[in-house]
Every structure is written in structure tokens, then in C-alpha cells.
Design a protein around this motif. Structure first.
Motif, PDB file in Angstrom:
ATOM      1  N   PRO A 140     -39.977 -41.745   0.915  1.00  0.00           N
ATOM      2  CA  PRO A 140     -38.524 -41.708   1.146  1.00  0.00           C
ATOM      3  C   PRO A 140     -38.121 -40.832   2.333  1.00  0.00           C
ATOM      4  N   ALA A 141     -38.797 -39.710   2.530  1.00  0.00           N
ATOM      5  CA  ALA A 141     -38.392 -38.787   3.589  1.00  0.00           C
ATOM      6  C   ALA A 141     -38.426 -39.457   4.964  1.00  0.00           C
ATOM      7  N   PHE A 142     -39.298 -40.459   5.124  1.00  0.00           N
ATOM      8  CA  PHE A 142     -39.417 -41.124   6.426  1.00  0.00           C
ATOM      9  C   PHE A 142     -38.852 -42.538   6.398  1.00  0.00           C
ATOM     10  N   ARG A 143     -38.201 -42.888   5.286  1.00  0.00           N
ATOM     11  CA  ARG A 143     -37.504 -44.171   5.157  1.00  0.00           C
ATOM     12  C   ARG A 143     -38.460 -45.354   5.330  1.00  0.00           C
ATOM     13  N   ILE A 144     -39.679 -45.210   4.837  1.00  0.00           N
ATOM     14  CA  ILE A 144     -40.626 -46.314   5.008  1.00  0.00           C
ATOM     15  C   ILE A 144     -41.287 -46.695   3.694  1.00  0.00           C
ATOM     16  N   GLN A 145     -41.656 -47.941   3.615  1.00  0.00           N
ATOM     17  CA  GLN A 145     -42.344 -48.472   2.452  1.00  0.00           C
ATOM     18  C   GLN A 145     -43.165 -49.666   2.916  1.00  0.00           C
ATOM     19  N   GLU A 146     -44.359 -49.807   2.364  1.00  0.00           N
ATOM     20  CA  GLU A 146     -45.176 -50.971   2.702  1.00  0.00           C
ATOM     21  C   GLU A 146     -45.971 -51.409   1.480  1.00  0.00           C
ATOM     22  N   GLU A 147     -46.235 -52.702   1.400  1.00  0.00           N
ATOM     23  CA  GLU A 147     -47.007 -53.256   0.292  1.00  0.00           C
ATOM     24  C   GLU A 147     -48.485 -52.921   0.454  1.00  0.00           C
ATOM     25  N   GLN A 159     -43.703 -40.020  11.392  1.00  0.00           N
ATOM     26  CA  GLN A 159     -44.019 -38.719  11.977  1.00  0.00           C
ATOM     27  C   GLN A 159     -43.250 -37.641  11.244  1.00  0.00           C
ATOM     28  N   ALA A 160     -43.972 -36.615  10.820  1.00  0.00           N
ATOM     29  CA  ALA A 160     -43.315 -35.444  10.228  1.00  0.00           C
ATOM     30  C   ALA A 160     -43.110 -34.443  11.356  1.00  0.00           C
ATOM     31  N   ASN A 161     -41.879 -34.186  11.690  1.00  0.00           N
ATOM     32  CA  ASN A 161     -41.622 -33.250  12.799  1.00  0.00           C
ATOM     33  C   ASN A 161     -41.882 -31.807  12.398  1.00  0.00           C
ATOM     34  N   GLU A 162     -41.683 -31.528  11.108  1.00  0.00           N
ATOM     35  CA  GLU A 162     -41.842 -30.155  10.622  1.00  0.00           C
ATOM     36  C   GLU A 162     -42.964 -30.113   9.590  1.00  0.00           C
ATOM     37  N   PRO A 163     -43.731 -28.997   9.555  1.00  0.00           N
ATOM     38  CA  PRO A 163     -44.675 -28.827   8.456  1.00  0.00           C
ATOM     39  C   PRO A 163     -43.905 -28.796   7.137  1.00  0.00           C
ATOM     40  N   GLY A 164     -44.526 -29.283   6.088  1.00  0.00           N
ATOM     41  CA  GLY A 164     -43.844 -29.278   4.792  1.00  0.00           C
ATOM     42  C   GLY A 164     -44.444 -30.318   3.871  1.00  0.00           C
ATOM     43  N   GLU A 165     -43.849 -30.468   2.690  1.00  0.00           N
ATOM     44  CA  GLU A 165     -44.354 -31.434   1.721  1.00  0.00           C
ATOM     45  C   GLU A 165     -43.355 -32.561   1.530  1.00  0.00           C
ATOM     46  N   TYR A 166     -43.875 -33.758   1.442  1.00  0.00           N
ATOM     47  CA  TYR A 166     -43.021 -34.935   1.285  1.00  0.00           C
ATOM     48  C   TYR A 166     -43.593 -35.815   0.182  1.00  0.00           C
ATOM     49  N   ASP A 167     -42.713 -36.418  -0.622  1.00  0.00           N
ATOM     50  CA  ASP A 167     -43.154 -37.204  -1.773  1.00  0.00           C
ATOM     51  C   ASP A 167     -43.681 -38.577  -1.387  1.00  0.00           C
ATOM     52  N   ILE A 168     -44.660 -39.034  -2.156  1.00  0.00           N
ATOM     53  CA  ILE A 168     -45.146 -40.413  -2.065  1.00  0.00           C
ATOM     54  C   ILE A 168     -44.918 -41.066  -3.435  1.00  0.00           C
ATOM     55  N   ALA A 187     -47.749 -31.935   5.488  1.00  0.00           N
ATOM     56  CA  ALA A 187     -47.761 -31.860   6.949  1.00  0.00           C
ATOM     57  C   ALA A 187     -48.052 -30.414   7.339  1.00  0.00           C
ATOM     58  N   MET A 188     -49.094 -30.244   8.156  1.00  0.00           N
ATOM     59  CA  MET A 188     -49.543 -28.887   8.499  1.00  0.00           C
ATOM     60  C   MET A 188     -49.356 -28.634   9.985  1.00  0.00           C
ATOM     61  N   GLU A 189     -49.269 -27.361  10.344  1.00  0.00           N
ATOM     62  CA  GLU A 189     -49.290 -26.985  11.756  1.00  0.00           C
ATOM     63  C   GLU A 189     -50.577 -27.558  12.346  1.00  0.00           C
ATOM     64  N   PRO A 190     -50.520 -28.113  13.567  1.00  0.00           N
ATOM     65  CA  PRO A 190     -51.726 -28.749  14.124  1.00  0.00           C
ATOM     66  C   PRO A 190     -52.974 -27.866  14.065  1.00  0.00           C
ATOM     67  N   ALA A 191     -52.830 -26.574  14.363  1.00  0.00           N
ATOM     68  CA  ALA A 191     -54.008 -25.686  14.342  1.00  0.00           C
ATOM     69  C   ALA A 191     -54.564 -25.570  12.919  1.00  0.00           C
ATOM     70  N   ALA A 192     -53.685 -25.403  11.953  1.00  0.00           N
ATOM     71  CA  ALA A 192     -54.110 -25.291  10.558  1.00  0.00           C
ATOM     72  C   ALA A 192     -54.753 -26.591  10.093  1.00  0.00           C
ATOM     73  N   PHE A 193     -54.235 -27.700  10.567  1.00  0.00           N
ATOM     74  CA  PHE A 193     -54.788 -29.000  10.191  1.00  0.00           C
ATOM     75  C   PHE A 193     -56.204 -29.164  10.734  1.00  0.00           C
ATOM     76  N   GLU A 194     -56.388 -28.780  12.006  1.00  0.00           N
ATOM     77  CA  GLU A 194     -57.723 -28.827  12.623  1.00  0.00           C
ATOM     78  C   GLU A 194     -58.715 -28.040  11.780  1.00  0.00           C
ATOM     79  N   GLN A 195     -58.294 -26.853  11.392  1.00  0.00           N
ATOM     80  CA  GLN A 195     -59.161 -25.971  10.628  1.00  0.00           C
ATOM     81  C   GLN A 195     -59.488 -26.604   9.274  1.00  0.00           C
ATOM     82  N   TRP A 196     -58.475 -27.168   8.639  1.00  0.00           N
ATOM     83  CA  TRP A 196     -58.675 -27.801   7.324  1.00  0.00           C
ATOM     84  C   TRP A 196     -59.659 -28.962   7.436  1.00  0.00           C
ATOM     85  N   SER A 197     -59.478 -29.814   8.457  1.00  0.00           N
ATOM     86  CA  SER A 197     -60.367 -30.977   8.527  1.00  0.00           C
ATOM     87  C   SER A 197     -61.773 -30.556   8.934  1.00  0.00           C
ATOM     88  N   GLY A 198     -61.896 -29.492   9.703  1.00  0.00           N
ATOM     89  CA  GLY A 198     -63.225 -28.976  10.038  1.00  0.00           C
ATOM     90  C   GLY A 198     -63.952 -28.497   8.793  1.00  0.00           C
TER      91      GLY A 198
END
Ligand code: CUA
Length: 304
Positions: A140-147, A159-168, A187-198
Motif C-alpha cells: 500500500p505505501a507504494f500504491r502497487i499490487q501485482e498478481e 522506490q522507498a525514498n526513506e529508510p523504514g518499514e512498509y507493509d506487504i 528499507a535500509m540506508e544503502p551503506a547498512a544494506f551493503e553490510q547486511w547483504s555482505g
């Protein structure tokens, strides 16, 4: 590339339709009530005069709605096109719906369940499919839905412009666990995301020194098991984990089995093989390693 702002544009679009509809509805209703009153039958045998037709009015009430509908149609098309046109540098995630949860697979092969981690400030493209029945991914936060369709891959992007949590949510009725099919986008800060995926790309060993049942507990809560199984002894979509180990269960064919390590393993890897009586054969297969399954049975042993 016009990316952020799609949500705002969608909202403006929605409000345009909404207020225009309210206006037209009010106008038509007012005129209807007024004419109903003005041209009411005044005597018992009164008859109205037939209309003679009016070319000017005919053209007017054809042209005005036509212009309104064309205007809305063009706006809708332009917005729809931008919702479907994925930017070049989008981060890509594969999402698979199943009864009842979401599996996320990242470009480096790592996986999460019911939790989609993304870098903030970057477009994300989701390739979507389903393991079993129709589901629908709704954010809902991004106004999208797909089958989510078995045997087919669909997509959406946001695209999440801000870090935060959004419902699915799942918005396609898919069985008794439909309402449990929720997830989160983190949605994480890009640096934090890099670290998490590493970090996640490392072999998935538990924290060294942690006892297996701790690791099992973590696995059970992270994997969405608790959407269908309770820890309290209450019946869920599946049997409760409480007092499970060592229990005698009746099967659909009338035989009984003892819940031991081997049965738990089978029920995780091939859950539809021997289903406990009174429950739907609804559980998908979970590809855990022997070590992980051992950790889970150790955890179950603590639930007495
Ligand atoms: Cu999946 Cu509703």
C-alpha cells in the motif's frame, strides 16, 4: 528518469477521479430532484408535453463528457506507463508466494522469508511468481499490487525514498491462511544494506557457541512457521509445537505415528507425505539442512 513522486501522482490522480465523481453525482441528483418536483403530475389525468429535441443540448452533453473521459484516460495512461516502466539501475529481487508466506531471493543468492530488505533511495524491481495458487503482492505505501501466478513471472517496481518499514499483504484469497500472508519491507540506508547483504552471503552458521535450540528458535520464528503453528498447544492451521516431540499422532489413513526426529525431518522437507489427521496438506517444503533440522528438533524438545 522521473522516479520519486509516483506515489504523489497516484494520490492526485485518485482524488481527481473521486472529487469529479462526487461533483457529477451531486449535480445529477440535484437536477433529478428539482425536475421531479417541478414537472410533477398536478392533476389526476394530467399529461406532460413531449420534448421536441434540442440539437445544441445534444451536442453539449455529448461533448462535455467526451472531453472529461478523454482527459482522464490520457492521465491514466501516462501514469500507468510510468508504473510499468522500470528504471535501468533497479535493484532486483525475486519473490515467490506460497501458502502462506513470501520467499525473497536476492541477486547474490541469499534468501529471506516474509521480509524484503531493500536499499532506500534506489528503484527496486520485483520478479514475482507463485509456488502453488494465485496470490497477489500488495504494498500500500507504494500504491502497487501485482498478481503472483504459478508458472508465470510478473513484475512490479517501486522506490522507498526513506529508510523504514512498509507493509506487504496478499490480496488474492488463497485459502485459510490468506490473512496471515503478511510481510514487511525493510528499507535500509544503502551503506547498512551493503553490510547486511555482505554478512548474509556468509554460510548461514548460527552464532558460534549458541546452543542448537537457540538457533532452532531463531529459524522457526524467522521462517514464518508460527503463521500456522502455535507454541501454546492451540490448534493452528497446523499442529501446535507444544509437547510435539514424543507425541502419538493419528494420520488420515487411520494409522498412528510417533513424532520423533525422523518424522519432523520428513514433515519439513516433504510435508505432504504423512499429514496429521484433521489438518489440510497445506505446508510447503522447507529446504533446511540436517544441521538446521536438528536445531529445530532441539528447540521443540524445550517446548514441553
Ligand atoms: Cu496468498 Cu492470499
Amino acid at each position: 528518469m522521473t522516479i520519486p513522486g509516483l506515489v504523489t501522482r497516484w494520490d492526485i490522480h485518485f482524488k481527481t477521479y473521486f472529487y469529479l465523481m462526487v461533483f457529477i453525482w451531486a449535480l445529477v441528483t440535484l437536477i433529478l430532484v428539482y425536475f421531479g418536483f417541478k414537472y410533477r403530475r398536478r392533476t389526476a389525468d394530467g399529461e406532460g408535453r413531449g420534448g421536441a429535441g434540442n440539437l445544441f443540448l445534444e451536442i453539449l452533453w455529448t461533448l462535455i463528457p467526451l472531453l472529461i473521459v478523454l482527459f482522464l484516460g490520457i492521465q491514466t495512461w501516462a501514469l500507468f506507463r510510468d508504473f510499468r516502466r522500470v528504471p535501468q539501475d533497479a535493484y532486483e529481487i525475486r519473490v515467490e508466494g506460497y501458502m502462506w508466506g513470501w520467499n525473497m531471493t536476492y541477486p547474490n543468492g541469499q534468501r529471506t522469508r516474509n521480509e524484503m530488505r531493500i536499499p532506500a533511495g534506489r528503484p527496486v524491481r520485483v520478479y514475482l511468481t507463485s509456488q502453488d495458487v494465485l496470490h497477489a503482492l500488495y504494498i500500500p505505501a507504494f500504491r502497487i499490487q501485482e498478481e503472483a501466478i504459478p508458472g508465470r513471472t510478473t513484475y512490479l517496481w517501486f522506490q522507498a525514498n526513506e529508510p523504514g518499514e512498509y507493509d506487504i499483504f496478499c490480496t488474492e484469497f488463497c485459502g485459510s491462511g490468506h490473512s496471515l500472508m503478511r510481510g514487511k519491507i525493510i528499507a535500509m540506508e544503502p551503506a547498512a544494506f551493503e553490510q547486511w547483504s555482505g554478512k548474509q552471503a556468509q554460510p548461514a552458521e548460527g552464532p558460534t557457541g549458541a546452543p542448537p535450540h537457540e538457533k532452532g528458535k531463531q529459524l522457526v520464528s524467522d521462517s514464518g512457521c508460527l503463521n500456522c503453528h502455535t507454541l501454546t498447544g492451540e490448534k493452528g492451521i497446523g499442529p501446535s509445537f507444544k509437547n510435539l516431540m514424543g507425541k502419538k499422532e493419528s494420520l488420515e489413513d487411520g494409522t498412528t505415528i510417533l513424532v520423533d526426529d525422523a518424522y519432523v525431518k520428513e514433515s519439513i522437507l516433504a510435508p505432504k507425505t504423512r499429514v496429521v489427521k484433521g489438518y489440510p496438506p497445506a505446508m510447503p517444503s522447507y529446504q533446511f539442512s540436517d544441521q538446521e533440522i536438528h536445531a529445530i528438533t532441539e528447540y521443540f524438545e524445550t517446548l514441553k
